[in-house]
Design a protein around this motif. Structure first.
Motif, PDB file in Angstrom:
ATOM      1  N   THR A 224       0.823  -1.219   0.000  1.00 16.04           N
ATOM      2  CA  THR A 224       0.000   0.000   0.000  1.00 16.04           C
ATOM      3  C   THR A 224       0.855   1.267   0.000  1.00 16.04           C
TER       4      THR A 224
ATOM      5  N   ARG B 286       2.920   6.296  -2.781  1.00 11.69           N
ATOM      6  CA  ARG B 286       4.035   6.833  -3.563  1.00 11.69           C
ATOM      7  C   ARG B 286       3.577   7.140  -5.002  1.00 11.69           C
TER       8      ARG B 286
ATOM      9  N   ARG C 173      -6.496   9.321   1.006  1.00  8.84           N
ATOM     10  CA  ARG C 173      -6.526   8.081   1.805  1.00  8.84           C
ATOM     11  C   ARG C 173      -7.812   7.300   1.538  1.00  8.84           C
TER      12      ARG C 173
ATOM     13  N   ARG D 280       0.588   1.241   6.952  1.00 16.85           N
ATOM     14  CA  ARG D 280       0.599   1.888   8.266  1.00 16.85           C
ATOM     15  C   ARG D 280      -0.736   1.714   8.989  1.00 16.85           C
ATOM     16  N   ASP D 281      -1.798   1.501   8.203  1.00 15.53           N
ATOM     17  CA  ASP D 281      -3.155   1.497   8.778  1.00 15.53           C
ATOM     18  C   ASP D 281      -3.930   0.243   8.375  1.00 15.53           C
TER      19      ASP D 281
ATOM     20  N   ARG E 175       9.368  11.032   8.547  1.00 22.61           N
ATOM     21  CA  ARG E 175       8.187  10.249   8.142  1.00 22.61           C
ATOM     22  C   ARG E 175       7.555   9.550   9.340  1.00 22.61           C
TER      23      ARG E 175
ATOM     24  N   ASP F 149       3.781  10.247  10.141  1.00 21.95           N
ATOM     25  CA  ASP F 149       2.893   9.069  10.096  1.00 21.95           C
ATOM     26  C   ASP F 149       2.186   8.857  11.438  1.00 21.95           C
TER      27      ASP F 149
ATOM     28  N   ARG G  62      -0.314  12.291  12.261  1.00 23.85           N
ATOM     29  CA  ARG G  62      -1.330  12.863  11.374  1.00 23.85           C
ATOM     30  C   ARG G  62      -2.711  12.570  11.962  1.00 23.85           C
TER      31      ARG G  62
HETATM   32  O1   DC Z   1       5.856   1.809   3.160  1.00 22.46           O
HETATM   33  P1   DC Z   1       6.451   3.030   2.415  1.00 22.46           P
HETATM   34  O2   DC Z   1       7.630   3.628   3.118  1.00 22.46           O
HETATM   35  O3   DC Z   1       6.741   2.746   0.976  1.00 22.46           O
HETATM   36  O4   DC Z   1       5.279   4.111   2.454  1.00 22.46           O
HETATM   37  C1   DC Z   1       5.434   5.376   1.882  1.00 22.46           C
HETATM   38  C2   DC Z   1       4.651   6.406   2.677  1.00 22.46           C
HETATM   39  O5   DC Z   1       3.251   6.195   2.500  1.00 22.46           O
HETATM   40  C3   DC Z   1       4.919   6.437   4.163  1.00 22.46           C
HETATM   41  O6   DC Z   1       5.750   7.529   4.494  1.00 22.46           O
HETATM   42  C4   DC Z   1       3.557   6.594   4.807  1.00 22.46           C
HETATM   43  C5   DC Z   1       2.560   6.386   3.718  1.00 22.46           C
HETATM   44  N1   DC Z   1       1.675   5.244   3.929  1.00 22.46           N
HETATM   45  C6   DC Z   1       0.515   5.463   4.607  1.00 22.46           C
HETATM   46  O7   DC Z   1       0.257   6.563   5.065  1.00 22.46           O
HETATM   47  N2   DC Z   1      -0.392   4.435   4.740  1.00 22.46           N
HETATM   48  C7   DC Z   1      -0.124   3.223   4.247  1.00 22.46           C
HETATM   49  N3   DC Z   1      -1.032   2.243   4.383  1.00 22.46           N
HETATM   50  C8   DC Z   1       1.090   2.984   3.576  1.00 22.46           C
HETATM   51  C9   DC Z   1       1.986   4.015   3.449  1.00 22.46           C
END
Ligand code: DC
Length: 230
Positions: free
Chosen positions: A34, A39, A111, A132-133, A182, A186, A189
């Motif tokens: 995700t 990205r 999102r 992340r979520d 980040r 993250d 937020r």
């Molecule tokens: O896993 P990654 O580092 O490639 O993710 C890139 C960015 O995307 C990370 O800084 C936070 C965001 N992200 C997010 O907010 N929710 C997700 N489910 C996945 C990534």
């Protein structure tokens, strides 16, 4: 028939995608990255000049996303993200995109759209998603939830080595600052901040090799879902 959803959440550059990919391979699951989708949305915003400092032209980005398709394809055993039919795997991993992605992933409408796509992808297949979520928002009823982490120094060194190996001209300090920033954005937020789901299992891989962390995870999956594995 769909039987399994595994959520893998955790800090930036903690090895969660390495783990999720390895589990997917071992258990024959579809892997959904995700972070790559956030990205991809960031690349779309950058290419259309929709980011000024920390501000995003949200209306324009959403109307572009309305006309955008994202899909994962297996290219020589690796998962690559295609946006509107174009392979963007390389472009979404640069430090420029890493620096801007947190601003784009803070936007609620972005999102909501990406979560919608992720749920649709995971609806009818056995999947493992990393992000992340995932365990808190996207699939709160996932069968198994992992929360992966490692110390910030170790994460920065691993990502630095990866970028250098690809030929990117970066310093360890820049990579470390990006990861710390980040993490902060993250976790703080307003919408869907990174946090461990109450029922997630923590894997701190600071001192584990890739194969050790895979073994730990597979053992947990086996003990939680013995009916799935023989
Ligand atoms: O896993 P990654 O580092 O490639 O993710 C890139 C960015 O995307 C990370 O800084 C936070 C965001 N992200 C997010 O907010 N929710 C997700 N489910 C996945 C990534």
């Amino acid at each position: 028939m769909k039987t399994l959803t595994i959520a893998v959440d955790g800090h930036s550059s903690c090895g969660k995608s390495t783990l999720a990919k390895a589990i997917a391979k071992e258990l024959n699951l579809i892997y959904i990255d995700t972070g790559a989708m956030y990205r991809g949305a960031t690349l779309l915003a950058v290419e259309n000049n929709l980011i000024q400092g920390e501000n995003i032209d949200n209306n324009k980005l959403m109307s572009l996303l309305d006309k955008t398709s994202m899909e994962f394809k297996n290219i020589e055993g690796e998962n690559h993200l295609f946006m509107n039919g174009r392979n963007i795997e390389r472009e979404i991993r640069t430090i420029e995109i890493s620096e801007k992605v947190s601003y784009v992933s803070k936007v609620a409408t972005v999102r909501n759209r990406l979560v919608e796509w992720q749920r649709a992808m995971g609806k009818s297949m056995n999947v493992i998603l990393d992000g992340r979520d995932i365990g808190t928002v996207v699939f709160p009823n996932a069968d198994i939830k992992f929360f992966v982490t490692a110390s910030v120094e170790i994460r920065a060194k691993r990502r630095f080595d990866e970028l250098k190996a690809k030929g990117d001209d970066v310093t360890l300090e820049v990579v470390m600052a990006n990861i710390q920033k980040r993490d902060y954005i993250d976790q703080n937020r307003e919408m869907s901040p990174l946090k461990q789901a109450d029922d997630a299992i923590v894997i701190d891989n600071s001192f584990n090799t890739r194969s050790e962390q895979l073994e730990i995870a597979i053992n947990i999956i086996k003990s939680k879902c013995p009916h799935l594995l023989h």
